[in-house]
Design an enzyme around this catalytic site. Sequence first.
Site, PDB file in Angstrom:
ATOM      1  NE  ARG A  58      24.766  45.214  52.849  1.00 29.97           N
ATOM      2  CZ  ARG A  58      26.001  45.065  52.837  1.00 29.97           C
ATOM      3  NH1 ARG A  58      26.640  45.796  53.954  1.00 29.97           N
ATOM      4  NH2 ARG A  58      26.598  44.144  52.093  1.00 29.97           N
ATOM      5  CD  GLU A  95      34.706  34.787  47.398  1.00 28.22           C
ATOM      6  OE1 GLU A  95      34.187  36.025  47.780  1.00 28.22           O
ATOM      7  OE2 GLU A  95      33.785  33.862  47.495  1.00 28.22           O
TER       8      GLU A  95
END
Length: 174
Positions: A58, A95
Site C-alpha cells: 500500500r 513482534e
Amino acid sequence: MDIKDHIRGIADFPKPGILFYDISTLLAHADAWQVAMGRLAHAVRKYQPDILAGIESRGFLVAAPLALKLGCGFVMLRKRGKLPGKTIRHEYSLEYGSDIIEIQEDAIQPGQRVVVLDDLLATGGTMAAGVELLRQVGAEVTGAATLIELNFLSGRRKLEALDVPVTSLAAYDE
C-alpha cells in the site's frame, strides 16, 4: 476537509479484536484523495527528496503518485523475491518473528535524498527496516511519511531513534 472522514474503520479484520483502517474509501473519493496528496506533497517537499521509496504494497499507492506530483523518482521496497535483478536485502525482527525487505541493487545512487512512505505507521518495524535498508545502499533518508499513524503503537519512536522525522496526515489514539 478532514481526511479521517474518508477512511473506513473495519472491525475484526484481519482477525478478531483488530480495527483495520481502510484507505480504499479515501482512494475512491477523488476530491479527498486529491486533498490528501496535496497535503502530503506540502509536508514531504520540506525534506527535499530526490526520490521516494514506497513500502510494499500500500505504500506504493502513496509514494508513486506523490513522486509524480513532486517531480521526483520512485523506488519500491519489497518483500523477498519480488524484485527482478540483483537486490540488496535487510532482515528485521517483528513482534511475531522476522521478515526480509529488498531493494534493487541499482535503484538508489549513493547520497540521494530519500523519503520513505507507507499508508500506515503502526509499530514502526517495517518502516525502520526500510530506513536501514536505504542507508545500507547509500541513501540519505531525510524523512518518512504516512497517511495514517496509530499513536498508541508508538512506531514514531523507532523512526525518531534513527533520526528520521515523520509526517502523518491522520492519527488515531486507539
